[in-house]
Structure formats: C-alpha cells, structure tokens
Motif scaffolding. Structure first.
Motif: not given
Length: 191
Positions: A183-189
């Motif tokens: 699962k892709p890493e959470a996108s950084k804000p």
C-alpha cells in the motif's frame, strides 16, 4: 486472513517476532480451535469473512492470505478490504492457485485498489516437489481414515499424483502464484 486451523499464523507468531498476529477465518469453529490449540501471547483468532473484514481502517502492517482466495465469491471485495485495513506502507502477502488463463485477471484484481506490485513468483516447481515428497504419506492416511466413496474427493483435495489438480500444476494449466504488494506510503502534506 483465511487462517484455517491456525498453523500458518502460529508459525509467523513463533518465528518472525511480530508484536501481534490475528488470524481471521470464515469458520467460527476453526477460530475457536485455533485459540485453544495455539497459545501464544501475541496470537489470537476470530471468525470473520475475508470479503467483509471488520477490522479498523489502517490497523495492520501486513495482511497474509495463503491458499484461501480461490474460494472467495468476490475477490475484489477481499482485496479492497485488505487495502483498507493496511496502514500506509503495509504489505499484502498473497499466495494461491488459479487456472493459468486467469493469472492476468488475478494480477489486475490485486492492484486495482491501489497496491504497488513488489514481487511475483510462480511456485509450481516447489509445490510439485512438496506434493511428491508427501504423496505416499497422504495416500496411507487417506486409505486408513476415509471410506471408499469419499476417497476421490480427498485425493483431489490433497493433490495426489495422478489427480487432475496435480496434473494441472505439472502441466502448467494451473499456476500456484506468490505476490507481494505494498500500500503506498501516505502522501506528505505540502509545506
């Protein structure tokens, strides 16, 4: 997911050092048996449907699914739920068999929710070695424990030499596949 009688989950708990392992199986009696038989501090089992997992969103680092998905009515539901319960960066570790002409569709189903494919391997050679090594032992067990009317069903389930299942693995008509997906890493804000 699809933990059956718990042996795979118990192996993971004993040898891979996780904080916790939770096995889920459709059969409630398997979950009860597993909780009674495999007593490890980090290991639990519960009844549940792979196509409608009740676990919380983003609550697991890995989902392991071995040799049960070929029985699912809606594989897409299972994969969507696996994606949902995994934390960003989590992995789906999947192994099962399909007719060879269904492997491309299986691959598409596995990545559809957004999984990134990491590894893929055809396991037929190793599966055949294991089936060959266990054939005589399984035949003796089936002969001793199963009545003649039901023997063909048990022989097929055990993929004994000469059965259609064994021959399909041998000819390549069926493939036993292993996939690792992330699962892709959470996108950084944005800053």
């Amino acid at each position: 997911v699809g933990s059956g009688r718990g042996g795979g989950a118990a192996y993971i708990a004993k040898y891979l050092g996780p904080r916790r392992v939770h096995g889920v199986d459709l059969c409630a009696s398997s979950a009860i048996l597993s909780n009674e038989y495999w007593r490890r501090p980090c290991l639990t089992f519960s009844a549940g449907n792979a196509e409608r997992l009740r676990q919380s969103d983003e609550s697991y680092d890995a989902v392991v699914n071995i040799e049960s998905s070929h029985c699912y009515v809606r594989m897409d539901n299972f994969v969507a739920h696996a994606f949902r319960v995994l934390r960003p960066g989590g992995h789906l570790l999947f192994a099962d068999f399909r007719p060879s002409n269904q492997i491309d569709e299986l691959r598409r189903e596995l990545v559809r929710p957004g999984f990134e494919p990491i590894e893929e391997e055809v396991l037929n050679p190793g599966v055949l070695l294991a089936l060959d090594a266990e054939d005589a032992r399984k035949r003796i067990f089936i002969d001793a424990k199963v009545n003649d009317r039901r023997k063909p069903m048990f022989e097929m389930f055990a993929a004994l030499k000469g059965t259609p299942m064994y021959e399909a693995f041998k000819s390549g008509e069926a493939r036993y596949m292993r996939f690792t997906l992330k699962k892709p890493e959470a996108s950084k804000p944005a800053e």
